[in-house]
Design a protein around this motif. Structure first.
Motif, PDB file in Angstrom:
ATOM      1  N   GLY A 223      37.098  12.527 157.958  1.00  0.00           N
ATOM      2  CA  GLY A 223      37.058  13.988 157.940  1.00  0.00           C
ATOM      3  C   GLY A 223      37.723  14.596 156.721  1.00  0.00           C
ATOM      4  O   GLY A 223      37.713  15.815 156.546  1.00  0.00           O
ATOM      5  N   VAL A 224      38.307  13.769 155.848  1.00  0.00           N
ATOM      6  CA  VAL A 224      38.950  14.261 154.637  1.00  0.00           C
ATOM      7  C   VAL A 224      37.880  14.692 153.635  1.00  0.00           C
ATOM      8  O   VAL A 224      36.857  14.021 153.481  1.00  0.00           O
ATOM      9  CB  VAL A 224      39.838  13.168 154.009  1.00  0.00           C
ATOM     10  N   ILE A 225      38.100  15.819 152.962  1.00  0.00           N
ATOM     11  CA  ILE A 225      37.153  16.299 151.958  1.00  0.00           C
ATOM     12  C   ILE A 225      37.427  15.584 150.641  1.00  0.00           C
ATOM     13  O   ILE A 225      38.529  15.659 150.099  1.00  0.00           O
ATOM     14  CB  ILE A 225      37.257  17.829 151.782  1.00  0.00           C
ATOM     15  N   ARG A 226      36.425  14.877 150.156  1.00  0.00           N
ATOM     16  CA  ARG A 226      36.565  14.086 148.942  1.00  0.00           C
ATOM     17  C   ARG A 226      35.339  14.277 148.060  1.00  0.00           C
ATOM     18  O   ARG A 226      34.294  14.744 148.508  1.00  0.00           O
ATOM     19  CB  ARG A 226      36.683  12.595 149.272  1.00  0.00           C
ATOM     20  N   ARG A 227      35.484  13.870 146.780  1.00  0.00           N
ATOM     21  CA  ARG A 227      34.319  13.775 145.911  1.00  0.00           C
ATOM     22  C   ARG A 227      33.990  12.291 145.766  1.00  0.00           C
ATOM     23  O   ARG A 227      34.668  11.562 145.048  1.00  0.00           O
ATOM     24  CB  ARG A 227      34.572  14.417 144.551  1.00  0.00           C
ATOM     25  N   HIS A 228      32.950  11.874 146.470  1.00  0.00           N
ATOM     26  CA  HIS A 228      32.548  10.466 146.423  1.00  0.00           C
ATOM     27  C   HIS A 228      31.706  10.208 145.176  1.00  0.00           C
ATOM     28  O   HIS A 228      31.435  11.118 144.388  1.00  0.00           O
ATOM     29  CB  HIS A 228      31.752  10.109 147.674  1.00  0.00           C
ATOM     30  N   HIS A 229      31.271   8.979 145.012  1.00  0.00           N
ATOM     31  CA  HIS A 229      30.294   8.675 143.970  1.00  0.00           C
ATOM     32  C   HIS A 229      28.935   9.203 144.411  1.00  0.00           C
ATOM     33  O   HIS A 229      28.706   9.467 145.600  1.00  0.00           O
ATOM     34  CB  HIS A 229      30.227   7.168 143.710  1.00  0.00           C
ATOM     35  N   LEU A 230      28.028   9.385 143.463  1.00  0.00           N
ATOM     36  CA  LEU A 230      26.691   9.822 143.847  1.00  0.00           C
ATOM     37  C   LEU A 230      26.019   8.744 144.688  1.00  0.00           C
ATOM     38  O   LEU A 230      26.315   7.551 144.557  1.00  0.00           O
ATOM     39  CB  LEU A 230      25.853  10.187 142.621  1.00  0.00           C
ATOM     40  N   HIS A 231      25.130   9.158 145.556  1.00  0.00           N
ATOM     41  CA  HIS A 231      24.449   8.222 146.445  1.00  0.00           C
ATOM     42  C   HIS A 231      23.455   7.400 145.629  1.00  0.00           C
ATOM     43  O   HIS A 231      22.742   7.927 144.781  1.00  0.00           O
ATOM     44  CB  HIS A 231      23.716   8.988 147.547  1.00  0.00           C
ATOM     45  N   GLU A 232      23.434   6.097 145.887  1.00  0.00           N
ATOM     46  CA  GLU A 232      22.602   5.210 145.073  1.00  0.00           C
ATOM     47  C   GLU A 232      21.123   5.536 145.159  1.00  0.00           C
ATOM     48  O   GLU A 232      20.346   5.238 144.240  1.00  0.00           O
ATOM     49  CB  GLU A 232      22.831   3.742 145.463  1.00  0.00           C
ATOM     50  N   THR A 233      20.674   6.166 146.255  1.00  0.00           N
ATOM     51  CA  THR A 233      19.257   6.503 146.378  1.00  0.00           C
ATOM     52  C   THR A 233      18.828   7.508 145.313  1.00  0.00           C
ATOM     53  O   THR A 233      17.645   7.568 144.957  1.00  0.00           O
ATOM     54  CB  THR A 233      18.945   7.066 147.771  1.00  0.00           C
ATOM     55  N   SER A 234      19.773   8.289 144.810  1.00  0.00           N
ATOM     56  CA  SER A 234      19.465   9.230 143.731  1.00  0.00           C
ATOM     57  C   SER A 234      18.945   8.489 142.514  1.00  0.00           C
ATOM     58  O   SER A 234      17.891   8.821 141.954  1.00  0.00           O
ATOM     59  CB  SER A 234      20.721  10.038 143.371  1.00  0.00           C
ATOM     60  N   LEU A 235      19.662   7.457 142.095  1.00  0.00           N
ATOM     61  CA  LEU A 235      19.261   6.680 140.928  1.00  0.00           C
ATOM     62  C   LEU A 235      17.982   5.896 141.204  1.00  0.00           C
ATOM     63  O   LEU A 235      17.106   5.794 140.337  1.00  0.00           O
ATOM     64  CB  LEU A 235      20.388   5.730 140.518  1.00  0.00           C
ATOM     65  N   GLN A 236      17.862   5.356 142.400  1.00  0.00           N
ATOM     66  CA  GLN A 236      16.661   4.586 142.748  1.00  0.00           C
ATOM     67  C   GLN A 236      15.408   5.445 142.640  1.00  0.00           C
ATOM     68  O   GLN A 236      14.374   5.010 142.103  1.00  0.00           O
ATOM     69  CB  GLN A 236      16.794   4.015 144.156  1.00  0.00           C
ATOM     70  N   LYS A 237      15.465   6.670 143.152  1.00  0.00           N
ATOM     71  CA  LYS A 237      14.306   7.562 143.114  1.00  0.00           C
ATOM     72  C   LYS A 237      13.939   7.940 141.684  1.00  0.00           C
ATOM     73  O   LYS A 237      12.759   7.977 141.316  1.00  0.00           O
ATOM     74  CB  LYS A 237      14.590   8.815 143.940  1.00  0.00           C
TER      75      LYS A 237
END
Length: 470
Positions: A385-399
């Motif tokens: 539930g902590v608000i974080r900035r994660h890495h971009l989702h790998e599906t973004s690059l795949q698409k």
């Protein structure tokens, strides 16, 4: 239009006439925006314009857009698809309506597609917080189990997960093994799983081959999981398999792009995704190794990338391509600016494995631990539930890569992993020895690396086609 669903405060005061917005709505329809969502696109555009009341819209620069999207990305009420709609609305405004010169080079794809949040089962966060039994009742089709079976097999499945974690296997292996063990239990539905033997394993493997028509690799994966159950968890040797019916073996060679094909794909990519594809190819990185790269993993002085805790729990060093060095420096500078803004607004925390977060309690807000390719929006950690900035989702690059392959006119079944295959093959073509390539790829056994010698035009000896000798 109810403002509580927009993720923004109530509608801003507009300086544009109703007639202007009516005409703009017609313009959006001509851009193939569905009539039902046109009002939302108009509202997104209005909110953007209202953010800079003292500046004419034609004087805006990429900095204005980044400033607004960075602010929007911190609005946790905006879902990923809503944020993508915001980006698309601003893209249409500058690229199609105003046709400003800089808009064609702006990295819209990164902002629009990299806001997707991580799922609770995602490999980045699943290991530390997962309930080992979560999701096991959600098997598909005939394998779906009822609550009684689920409850009956909970202790045995928990035991499997515990053994996997003691051996420090990857979260992907954990998810795969517990999936196969669960399916094995639900296939036989025994009252007591301790009564299962090698004969039951043989029956299940043959069912996969004959009824489910799985590939040899899938059947082998199931066998590995069940062998782990018997040998490592129950300490009961897996015997009585004899010669079970195997799935049809298909000898497949990896898809490899030529250097010219790599160049053509790169021509279709830009911005952040171009840089990421460059690292996949230039360093032979796996998809998740690239996506989860952190600032401290980049060594500009030695032109190296440090890949930590990769497949098999191994670390390795790979080359940082010289041609992408400046772009990577610019990317890290963007990360630093974004991180400073996040810190000022009460955010700035990044995910760290539980062991690291306990050892270095302030590290989560340090720049060096930030992801080199962060998501364009902050998100709620699906586990804590902590608000974080994660890495971009790998599906973004795949698409994006799939689209670039198509636009480049390449008919090969090329994916993000194809760049890794091409990296290895091109090194061997250039005369590097196979042991060096093995180390760069992180293979434990050189026989795994040997597969690339089969796709070379000169596999050990120079072979010339007879058609060229006529």
């Amino acid at each position: 239009m109810n403002s509580k669903h927009t993720g923004y405060p109530s509608d801003p005061t507009m300086t544009y006439s109703h007639e202007f917005w009516d005409n703009y709505s017609l313009f959006l329809l001509k851009q193939n925006i569905k009539k039902s969502v046109v009002p939302w696109y108009v509202l997104r555009t209005q909110h953007y314009i209202a953010e800079f009341p003292d500046e004419h819209i034609r004087t805006h620069t990429p900095y204005h857009v980044e400033q607004f999207l960075t602010k929007s990305g911190r609005e946790t009420k905006l879902s990923a698809w809503q944020f993508g709609q915001v980006v698309d609305a601003i893209r249409i405004l500058f690229s199609l309506a105003l046709k400003l010169s800089w808009a064609s080079d702006f990295d819209w794809d990164y902002w629009r597609m990299s806001a997707k949040p991580l799922e609770a089962s995602h490999a980045t966060v699943a290991r530390d917080y997962t309930n080992a039994l979560e999701g096991l009742a959600a098997l598909d089709g005939e394998e779906r189990c009822d609550h009684t079976l689920y409850t009956r097999y909970q202790p045995a499945i928990t035991e499997v997960v515990r053994a996997i974690r003691l051996k420090n296997y990857s979260i992907r292996t954990e998810q795969t093994y517990q999936g196969w063990v669960s399916r094995f239990f639900y296939f036989h539905k025994p009252d007591d799983v301790s009564g299962l033997t090698g004969r039951h394993v043989k029956q299940y493997l043959e069912y996969l081959a004959l009824k489910r028509n799985v590939s040899i690799s899938t059947q082998k994966q199931a066998l590995n999981a069940l062998a782990f159950l018997f040998n490592q968890v129950w300490q009961k040797p897996l015997d009585d398999l004899d010669e079970f019916i195997g799935a049809k073996r298909q000898r497949k060679l990896p898809v490899v792009l030529s250097r010219e094909e790599v160049r053509r794909i790169f021509q279709q990519l830009k911005g952040t995704h171009h840089l990421m594809a460059g690292l996949l190819y230039g360093g032979g990185l796996r998809l998740m190794e690239c996506v989860t790269l952190r600032v401290l993993d980049v060594d500009f002085d030695y032109n190296q990338l440090h890949i930590r805790n990769a497949k098999g729990g191994k670390d390795r060093v790979v080359p940082l391509p010289e041609r992408f060095k400046d772009a990577l420096k610019e990317q890290i500078a963007k990360v630093e600016r974004l991180h400073q803004i996040d810190l000022r607004n009460g955010f700035g925390e990044v995910y760290l494995p539980e062991s690291l977060s306990q050892k270095y309690q302030q590290a989560a807000k340090e720049l060096r631990w930030q992801y080199v390719f962060p998501a364009s929006a902050v998100g709620v950690d699906p586990r804590t539930g902590v608000i974080r900035r994660h890495h971009l989702h790998e599906t973004s690059l795949q698409k994006i890569i799939r689209r670039a392959v198509k636009q480049a006119g390449i008919t090969k079944h090329a994916t993000s992993h194809t760049f890794r295959h091409s990296f290895a093959t091109h090194l061997l073509e250039s005369g590097y020895d196979i042991r060096t390539v093995q180390e760069l790829l992180g293979h434990s056994d050189v026989s795994t690396t040997m597969i690339y010698t089969h796709v070379l035009n000169t596999p050990g000896i120079s072979v010339r086609s007879p058609a060229d000798m006529i």
